[in-house]
Design a protein around this motif. Structure first.
Motif, PDB file in Angstrom:
ATOM      1  N   ARG A  32       0.855  -1.177   0.000  1.00 44.25           N
ATOM      2  CA  ARG A  32       0.000   0.000   0.000  1.00 44.25           C
ATOM      3  C   ARG A  32       0.891   1.227   0.000  1.00 44.25           C
ATOM      4  NH1 ARG A  32      -2.398  -3.624   3.242  1.00 44.25           N
ATOM      5  NH2 ARG A  32      -1.338  -2.927   5.119  1.00 44.25           N
ATOM      6  N   PRO A  33       0.392   2.363  -0.497  1.00 39.27           N
ATOM      7  CA  PRO A  33       1.230   3.569  -0.507  1.00 39.27           C
ATOM      8  C   PRO A  33       1.837   3.849   0.871  1.00 39.27           C
ATOM      9  CG  PRO A  33      -0.757   3.955  -1.770  1.00 39.27           C
ATOM     10  CD  PRO A  33      -0.936   2.609  -1.107  1.00 39.27           C
ATOM     11  N   ALA A  34       3.143   4.094   0.888  1.00 39.60           N
ATOM     12  CA  ALA A  34       3.877   4.314   2.134  1.00 39.60           C
ATOM     13  C   ALA A  34       4.267   5.779   2.259  1.00 39.60           C
ATOM     14  CB  ALA A  34       5.129   3.439   2.172  1.00 39.60           C
ATOM     15  N   VAL A  35       4.151   6.320   3.463  1.00 40.17           N
ATOM     16  CA  VAL A  35       4.637   7.674   3.733  1.00 40.17           C
ATOM     17  C   VAL A  35       6.151   7.673   3.514  1.00 40.17           C
ATOM     18  CG1 VAL A  35       4.860   9.497   5.463  1.00 40.17           C
ATOM     19  CG2 VAL A  35       2.779   8.097   5.377  1.00 40.17           C
ATOM     20  N   ARG A  48      15.555  10.383  -9.110  1.00 39.29           N
ATOM     21  CA  ARG A  48      14.285  10.689  -9.756  1.00 39.29           C
ATOM     22  C   ARG A  48      13.262  11.002  -8.666  1.00 39.29           C
ATOM     23  NH1 ARG A  48      10.562   7.465 -14.151  1.00 39.29           N
ATOM     24  NH2 ARG A  48       8.627   7.554 -12.968  1.00 39.29           N
ATOM     25  N   ASP A  49      12.563  12.114  -8.833  1.00 37.09           N
ATOM     26  CA  ASP A  49      11.481  12.516  -7.939  1.00 37.09           C
ATOM     27  C   ASP A  49      11.932  12.729  -6.498  1.00 37.09           C
ATOM     28  OD1 ASP A  49       9.413  12.886  -9.663  1.00 37.09           O
ATOM     29  OD2 ASP A  49       8.509  10.924  -9.374  1.00 37.09           O
ATOM     30  N   GLN A  50      13.212  13.034  -6.286  1.00 35.09           N
ATOM     31  CA  GLN A  50      13.636  13.246  -4.903  1.00 35.09           C
ATOM     32  C   GLN A  50      13.051  14.527  -4.313  1.00 35.09           C
ATOM     33  OE1 GLN A  50      17.709  12.448  -3.974  1.00 35.09           O
ATOM     34  NE2 GLN A  50      17.621  13.580  -2.063  1.00 35.09           N
ATOM     35  N   LEU A  51      12.847  15.549  -5.135  1.00 36.19           N
ATOM     36  CA  LEU A  51      12.267  16.781  -4.616  1.00 36.19           C
ATOM     37  C   LEU A  51      10.852  16.534  -4.091  1.00 36.19           C
ATOM     38  CD1 LEU A  51      12.769  19.774  -4.162  1.00 36.19           C
ATOM     39  CD2 LEU A  51      11.842  20.223  -6.444  1.00 36.19           C
ATOM     40  N   LEU A  52      10.142  15.602  -4.693  1.00 34.35           N
ATOM     41  CA  LEU A  52       8.809  15.237  -4.215  1.00 34.35           C
ATOM     42  C   LEU A  52       8.842  14.749  -2.777  1.00 34.35           C
ATOM     43  CD1 LEU A  52       6.229  13.050  -6.117  1.00 34.35           C
ATOM     44  CD2 LEU A  52       7.185  12.190  -3.990  1.00 34.35           C
ATOM     45  N   LEU A  53       9.985  14.176  -2.353  1.00 28.72           N
ATOM     46  CA  LEU A  53      10.112  13.602  -1.013  1.00 28.72           C
ATOM     47  C   LEU A  53      10.368  14.639   0.069  1.00 28.72           C
ATOM     48  CD1 LEU A  53      12.322  10.516  -1.963  1.00 28.72           C
ATOM     49  CD2 LEU A  53       9.856  10.550  -1.562  1.00 28.72           C
ATOM     50  N   ASP A  54      10.644  15.872  -0.319  1.00 27.20           N
ATOM     51  CA  ASP A  54      10.853  16.929   0.668  1.00 27.20           C
ATOM     52  C   ASP A  54       9.597  17.089   1.521  1.00 27.20           C
ATOM     53  OD1 ASP A  54      10.699  19.839   1.626  1.00 27.20           O
ATOM     54  OD2 ASP A  54      12.752  19.732   0.860  1.00 27.20           O
ATOM     55  N   PRO A  55       9.747  17.216   2.838  1.00 28.50           N
ATOM     56  CA  PRO A  55       8.569  17.327   3.707  1.00 28.50           C
ATOM     57  C   PRO A  55       7.648  18.496   3.369  1.00 28.50           C
ATOM     58  CG  PRO A  55      10.514  16.871   5.008  1.00 28.50           C
ATOM     59  CD  PRO A  55      10.997  17.129   3.615  1.00 28.50           C
ATOM     60  N   ALA A  56       8.158  19.506   2.667  1.00 30.86           N
ATOM     61  CA  ALA A  56       7.329  20.654   2.311  1.00 30.86           C
ATOM     62  C   ALA A  56       6.471  20.409   1.078  1.00 30.86           C
ATOM     63  CB  ALA A  56       8.213  21.879   2.075  1.00 30.86           C
ATOM     64  N   ARG A  57       6.699  19.285   0.381  1.00 29.38           N
ATOM     65  CA  ARG A  57       5.972  19.013  -0.858  1.00 29.38           C
ATOM     66  C   ARG A  57       4.666  18.277  -0.571  1.00 29.38           C
ATOM     67  NH1 ARG A  57       8.586  22.802  -3.762  1.00 29.38           N
ATOM     68  NH2 ARG A  57      10.779  22.669  -3.185  1.00 29.38           N
ATOM     69  N   THR A  58       3.757  18.334  -1.542  1.00 29.60           N
ATOM     70  CA  THR A  58       2.370  17.920  -1.310  1.00 29.60           C
ATOM     71  C   THR A  58       2.172  16.417  -1.209  1.00 29.60           C
ATOM     72  OG1 THR A  58       1.590  19.897  -2.456  1.00 29.60           O
ATOM     73  CG2 THR A  58       0.021  18.083  -2.233  1.00 29.60           C
ATOM     74  N   GLU A  60       2.501  12.772  -0.219  1.00 30.99           N
ATOM     75  CA  GLU A  60       3.068  12.190   1.003  1.00 30.99           C
ATOM     76  C   GLU A  60       3.501  10.741   0.840  1.00 30.99           C
ATOM     77  OE1 GLU A  60       0.567  12.674   4.398  1.00 30.99           O
ATOM     78  OE2 GLU A  60       1.080  14.795   4.599  1.00 30.99           O
ATOM     79  N   THR A  61       2.920  10.018  -0.099  1.00 34.02           N
ATOM     80  CA  THR A  61       3.155   8.578  -0.175  1.00 34.02           C
ATOM     81  C   THR A  61       3.745   8.159  -1.514  1.00 34.02           C
ATOM     82  OG1 THR A  61       0.903   8.136  -0.956  1.00 34.02           O
ATOM     83  CG2 THR A  61       1.269   8.108   1.437  1.00 34.02           C
ATOM     84  N   CYS A 246       9.655  10.772   8.667  1.00 35.14           N
ATOM     85  CA  CYS A 246      10.372   9.955   7.691  1.00 35.14           C
ATOM     86  C   CYS A 246      11.648  10.655   7.223  1.00 35.14           C
ATOM     87  CB  CYS A 246       9.475   9.646   6.492  1.00 35.14           C
ATOM     88  SG  CYS A 246       8.328   8.283   6.763  1.00 35.14           S
ATOM     89  N   TYR A 247      11.566  11.968   7.067  1.00 32.86           N
ATOM     90  CA  TYR A 247      12.765  12.724   6.719  1.00 32.86           C
ATOM     91  C   TYR A 247      13.836  12.551   7.795  1.00 32.86           C
ATOM     92  CZ  TYR A 247      15.812  16.704   5.730  1.00 32.86           C
ATOM     93  OH  TYR A 247      16.903  17.488   5.479  1.00 32.86           O
ATOM     94  N   ARG A 248      13.428  12.623   9.061  1.00 32.01           N
ATOM     95  CA  ARG A 248      14.379  12.441  10.154  1.00 32.01           C
ATOM     96  C   ARG A 248      14.974  11.038  10.120  1.00 32.01           C
ATOM     97  NH1 ARG A 248      17.694  15.468  12.104  1.00 32.01           N
ATOM     98  NH2 ARG A 248      16.041  16.979  11.626  1.00 32.01           N
ATOM     99  N   LEU A 249      14.173  10.059   9.707  1.00 27.08           N
ATOM    100  CA  LEU A 249      14.655   8.683   9.581  1.00 27.08           C
ATOM    101  C   LEU A 249      15.804   8.616   8.565  1.00 27.08           C
ATOM    102  CD1 LEU A 249      13.416   6.240  11.115  1.00 27.08           C
ATOM    103  CD2 LEU A 249      12.335   5.581   8.957  1.00 27.08           C
ATOM    104  N   ALA A 250      15.655   9.327   7.447  1.00 29.49           N
ATOM    105  CA  ALA A 250      16.715   9.358   6.445  1.00 29.49           C
ATOM    106  C   ALA A 250      17.968  10.036   6.981  1.00 29.49           C
ATOM    107  CB  ALA A 250      16.219  10.071   5.186  1.00 29.49           C
ATOM    108  N   VAL A 251      17.786  11.131   7.740  1.00 33.90           N
ATOM    109  CA  VAL A 251      18.927  11.812   8.355  1.00 33.90           C
ATOM    110  C   VAL A 251      19.700  10.849   9.252  1.00 33.90           C
ATOM    111  CG1 VAL A 251      19.595  13.622   9.995  1.00 33.90           C
ATOM    112  CG2 VAL A 251      17.859  14.102   8.261  1.00 33.90           C
ATOM    113  N   MET A 252      18.970  10.120  10.092  1.00 30.29           N
ATOM    114  CA  MET A 252      19.614   9.199  11.027  1.00 30.29           C
ATOM    115  C   MET A 252      20.294   8.042  10.293  1.00 30.29           C
ATOM    116  SD  MET A 252      19.219  10.566  13.990  1.00 30.29           S
ATOM    117  CE  MET A 252      19.753   9.215  15.030  1.00 30.29           C
TER     118      MET A 252
END
Length: 330
Positions: A32-35, A48-58, A60-61, A246-252
């Motif tokens: 199923r779509p994942a956050v 590809r599509d990494q900017l979409l993953l920014d927390p400020a982008r619309t 989510e999944t 999720c962004y923080r997860l990537a940072v860690m």
């Protein structure tokens, strides 16, 4: 628990590779779509599509992630996975249209001795589609497979690795990574992994740490000349997280990358981590989320060591030795 990212319910992994090409693709498919989010800290990333993953982008999944060899040519691999998802009725619905959301990251393996004379069109779209078709929840192969098929480090064959752990609160955290490091995952010219203190159950040889640090452990050793670098990976959990978490997860997880590779995040590599939460379980409290973050770092470090430990030497003449070929009998 199989010590794989598929220990998280709702995740499948598929590989496709060609050892003559010395390259390949790994697809991570969500039931199923994942956050999702992600972060590149290397100086020369390809995605590809990494900017979409920014927390400020619309949006989510995501429906899938793709890790691919082939440098910029490998970006086509996500299109193959996207085709498979669309054929199966998956994707973001916008009116009658279905658009599968498939971010991806690529690594540079064009100079590893494989035959890259593929003609007009690169093979990565087809490899991506095959990886999608091969996706399964049962244990998958590690080492010289998928996106890790053509991966190398400065002194050893790189590969595809994975690791998992369960937090005290019962959340599963896992990583999957294609190790194509600019530097080294071992301490100098020794068999000891930088991630050795984090090893569980002998997952990458059981050698632990050396009694004394090798003399050359902290000497700079990186690929010279035309570079063939970038370590790309995914970290995931079954906890219910927000996109910001999720962004923080990537940072860690990047902390884990830096613990396992010496050095990481150079101007010449594209070290990238994509992150996801399947949200199969409840939202964690602050303490439980802190432990999830800690495990994101440790599972990524363990997965990196495992990827090199499980790798096999490529068949091309002059190929870098694998860890097992060089050290297993020492």
């Amino acid at each position: 628990m199989k010590n794989l990212i598929t220990d998280i319910e709702g995740i499948s992994v598929g590989h496709a590779h060609d050892l003559d090409l010395a390259s390949g693709v790994t697809a991570i498919i969500f039931d199923r779509p994942a956050v999702a989010s992600g972060l590149a800290l290397g100086g020369a990333p390809g995605s590809r599509d990494q900017l979409l993953l920014d927390p400020a982008r619309t949006v989510e999944t995501v429906d899938a992630f793709v890790l691919s060899g082939g440098s910029a040519f490998g970006l086509d691999a996500a299109g193959g996975v996207q085709s498979g998802l669309r054929a199966d009725g998956r994707g973001l619905a916008i009116g009658p249209a279905l658009i599968p959301i498939v971010p991806g990251a690529i690594l540079m393996d064009l100079l590893n001795g494989g035959d890259k004379e593929w003609g007009l069109h690169a093979p990565y779209r087809d490899l991506g589609y095959r990886a999608y078709l091969n996706a399964e929840k049962s244990p998958f192969a590690l080492g010289t497979v998928g996106a890790g098929a053509g991966a190398t480090t400065v002194n050893l064959k790189g590969g595809l690795g994975s690791a998992s752990a369960v937090s005290e609160a019962g959340f599963t955290v896992a990583a999957l990574v294609a190790v194509n490091a600019m530097g080294s995952v071992t301490m100098g010219d020794s068999p000891y992994f930088w991630a050795g203190s984090l090893e569980r159950d002998g997952e990458f040889g059981g050698r632990g740490l050396p009694a004394a640090m090798p003399e050359d452990a902290h000497r700079l050793a990186i690929k010279g000349g035309p570079t063939t670098a970038t370590t790309i990976g995914v970290v995931a959990t079954d906890a219910r997280l927000t996109k910001q978490q999720c962004y923080r997860l990537a940072v860690m997880a990047h902390d884990g990358l830096a613990r396992a590779i010496q050095p990481a995040h150079l101007p010449f590599d594209g070290d990238t981590v994509l992150s996801a939460a399947t949200c199969e379980k409840a939202a964690p409290d602050d303490f439980a989320f802190a432990e999830i973050c800690m495990l994101a770092a440790s599972t990524m470090a363990r997965a990196i060591a495992r990827g090199v430990y499980e790798a096999e030497t490529l068949p091309q003449g002059g190929a870098l030795e694998s860890w097992k070929e060089k050290y297993e009998r020492r």
